[in-house]
Design an enzyme around this catalytic site. Structure first.
Site, short mmCIF file in Angstrom:
data_model
loop_
_atom_site.label_atom_id
_atom_site.label_comp_id
_atom_site.label_asym_id
_atom_site.label_seq_id
_atom_site.Cartn_x
_atom_site.Cartn_y
_atom_site.Cartn_z
N LYS A 81 -3.50 5.36 10.56
CA LYS A 81 -2.53 5.75 9.17
C LYS A 81 -3.55 6.03 8.19
O LYS A 81 -4.35 5.38 7.69
CB LYS A 81 -1.48 4.74 9.01
CG LYS A 81 -0.52 5.09 8.00
CD LYS A 81 0.58 3.84 7.77
CE LYS A 81 1.42 3.91 6.65
NZ LYS A 81 2.47 2.75 6.91
N SER A 156 6.98 4.59 6.42
CA SER A 156 6.02 5.51 5.87
C SER A 156 5.10 5.96 6.95
O SER A 156 4.42 6.89 6.92
CB SER A 156 5.38 4.85 4.74
OG SER A 156 4.79 3.55 5.46
N SER A 180 8.36 0.61 7.52
CA SER A 180 7.56 1.82 7.59
C SER A 180 7.11 1.97 9.05
O SER A 180 6.36 2.82 9.34
CB SER A 180 6.25 1.57 6.73
OG SER A 180 6.80 1.70 5.31
#
Length: 224
Positions: A81, A156, A180
């Site tokens: 990420k 997210s 997330s």
């Protein structure tokens, strides 16, 4: 088994095939890269890719298997990420403010995955500062759901969810404070786990955020 079949194996199946020498880490990485090049233009799930380096690392992984020196995750494609520090690699947090940011440190969870032999072939998209349940940012634009381009993959950790669902990676990481990891796992039809706080270490960038948990994203429970 065709390339698409290879891309949708579980990580456990891939590791077993590596150990049995019925599949090469290079062969798998080539299939994953081809899948990324075919599908990602529609999904926009990546910030940066490292395909040439990943193929070199897959070759090194193949030699480790031949020598009986393979590590736990040796040769598995891994999406990290773009909210998690990787030393020397551009890590933007989805923000123009950090467009050229290159951290000096690597987040401990990321370091553990890399030290176990997983190969980071891409960075997955995140909304700016990971503060949205949908993945879009001023810097990287809109990331789309692998099953329906009119929808979000969640956030997210949405780039991770889209990449897994589309067969563009075998493992991905996420961070979860208010959903997330769990939201993109649900929206993308994959597995995400918000590990109990303290099970996985925080990075120095988030030293006191007890709501923020680092956890895995995969296509099946066993891989997580």
């Amino acid at each position: 088994m065709n390339d698409l079949d290879l891309c949708y194996m579980s990580a456990g199946e891939a590791l077993a095939a590596f150990r049995a020498k019925s599949l090469s880490p290079v062969e798998l990485m080539q299939a994953v890269i081809a899948r990324c090049e075919s599908v990602n233009p529609s999904l926009n799930a990546f910030t940066y890719t490292f395909f040439e380096r990943a193929l070199e690392q897959a070759g090194a992984a193949e030699k480790r298997y031949a020598a009986g020196e393979a590590r736990a995750l040796e040769g598995l494609p891994l999406a990290i990420k773009d909210f998690h520090a990787v030393a020397g690699e551009v890590t933007t947090l989805g923000s123009k403010i950090f467009e050229h940011n290159r951290p000096e440190n690597t987040a401990p969870t990321v370091a553990r995955l890399l030290d176990a032999g997983a190969i980071m072939h891409c960075r997955s998209t995140t909304p700016e500062f990971a503060h949205s349940p949908a993945t879009h940012s001023p810097l990287w634009g809109v990331t789309r759901n692998a099953w329906n381009l009119d929808y979000t993959p969640g956030g997210s950790s949405g780039g991770a969810g889209a990449a897994l669902a589309a067969g563009m990676t075998f493992l991905a990481d996420g961070t979860d404070a208010g959903g997330s990891v769990r939201i993109p796992a649900s929206a993308s039809g994959v597995v995400g786990y918000k590990a109990p706080f303290g099970r996985n270490p925080l990075d120095r960038d988030h030293p006191l955020e007890s709501l923020l948990h680092y956890g895995p994203m995969t296509r099946c429970v066993g891989d997580a």
